[in-house]
Design an enzyme around this catalytic site. Structure first.
Site, mmCIF file in Angstrom:
data_model
loop_
_atom_site.group_PDB
_atom_site.id
_atom_site.type_symbol
_atom_site.label_atom_id
_atom_site.label_comp_id
_atom_site.label_asym_id
_atom_site.label_seq_id
_atom_site.Cartn_x
_atom_site.Cartn_y
_atom_site.Cartn_z
ATOM 1 C CG ASP A 103 -3.627 3.356 31.065
ATOM 2 O OD1 ASP A 103 -2.700 3.490 31.880
ATOM 3 O OD2 ASP A 103 -4.510 2.477 31.182
ATOM 4 C CD GLU A 104 -3.036 6.227 36.953
ATOM 5 O OE1 GLU A 104 -3.706 6.332 37.979
ATOM 6 O OE2 GLU A 104 -2.140 5.355 36.801
#
Length: 217
Positions: A103-104
Site C-alpha cells: 500500500d505504499e
C-alpha cells in the site's frame, strides 16, 4: 494508503464504514483505523483486548480474509493494491513508480522545464501532482491516502507519515527538514522500529547530532 487493510474491509463490508475498526490475523491485531486508535487499540494486542476497547464506541474487530479451511488469504488486498499501482503507473508526469509495500509507493517526478535548478519549483510541482493523485485515487478507487513531497525518499516517507491521516506534507527548505526530523521519533526511522529500548524518546533530529560511534554504542 491510510489504514489500508481497514479501508479494504470497509469496501468489502459497507456496514463497517464510519466505525472504529481493527483487523486481526489469527490472535494478533495487525491494523486499525484512527477511530480505533483513539479508543486505545494498538498493533499486536490481542483481539479480545481490542474488542473490549472498541465495544464502548460501537467499534468492530474483523478477521482478515480467509478461504476454505480458515486459511488466510490476502487476495482481496492484493487486488486493490494492483488497481492502485495500475492507476499510479497510468498517471502522467511520473518518471518512476517504485512499489515499497502492498500500500505504499515512492514516486519520482519527470523533470519539467519550469523546475530549473530550483528545488522549490520541483517541490511545488510535487505538491500539485500529489493533490491530483490523492483526488484521483479517492475518486476511482475509493481509497484515502497521504502524501509526502521531499527531495529524497527518506524525507518523503517521513513526510507522508507526518501527513496522516488524509493529508499532504511538503518538505520545502532546510528549516522544514529540521522541523520534520524534530517531530519524528527515532523509532519511526526505517530499520529502527525494534530499538525502542535503546532509542527511548530520541527524535530523528537527535540522532542526526550524534556521531556514528555514538549511534553504534
Amino acid at each position: 494508503v491510510d489504514c489500508f487493510f481497514v479501508q479494504v474491509e470497509q469496501m468489502r463490508q459497507p456496514a463497517l464504514r464510519h466505525l472504529a475498526v481493527a483487523v486481526q490475523q489469527h490472535q494478533d491485531i495487525i491494523a486499525m483505523n484512527y477511530a480505533a486508535r483513539a479508543a486505545g487499540v494498538k498493533k499486536h494486542i490481542s483481539p479480545a483486548e481490542a474488542r473490549n476497547l472498541l465495544r464502548p464506541v460501537g467499534g468492530r474487530v474483523v478477521h482478515v480474509h480467509t478461504e476454505a479451511g480458515a486459511r488466510v488469504s490476502y487476495k482481496p488486498y492484493r487486488e486493490v493494491s494492483a488497481s492502485l499501482f495500475r492507476l499510479l503507473q497510468s498517471f502522467s508526469g511520473l518518471a518512476t513508480v517504485e512499489k515499497a509495500s502492498i500500500d505504499e509507493a515512492y514516486i519520482l517526478l519527470s523533470p519539467a522545464p519550469g523546475d530549473g535548478d530550483s528545488t522549490g519549483n520541483a517541490i511545488q510541482r510535487g505538491v500539485d501532482v500529489g493533490l491530483a493523485l490523492k483526488a484521483c485515487v479517492h475518486e476511482q478507487l475509493g481509497l484515502i491516502c497521504s502524501v509526502g513531497v521531499a527531495p529524497n525518499k527518506l524525507l518523503a516517507k517521513l513526510a507522508s507519515k507526518f501527513a496522516k491521516p488524509d493529508g499532504l506534507h511538503p518538505v520545502r527548505c532546510p528549516s522544514s527538514i529540521q522541523a520534520l526530523l524534530s517531530a519524528t521519533p527515532a523509532t519511526s526511522l526505517p530499520g529502527c522500529g525494534g530499538c525502542s529500548l535503546s532509542l527511548g524518546k530520541l527524535t530523528a533530529m537527535d540522532l542526526s547530532a550524534l556521531s556514528l560511534v555514538e549511534i553504534k554504542e
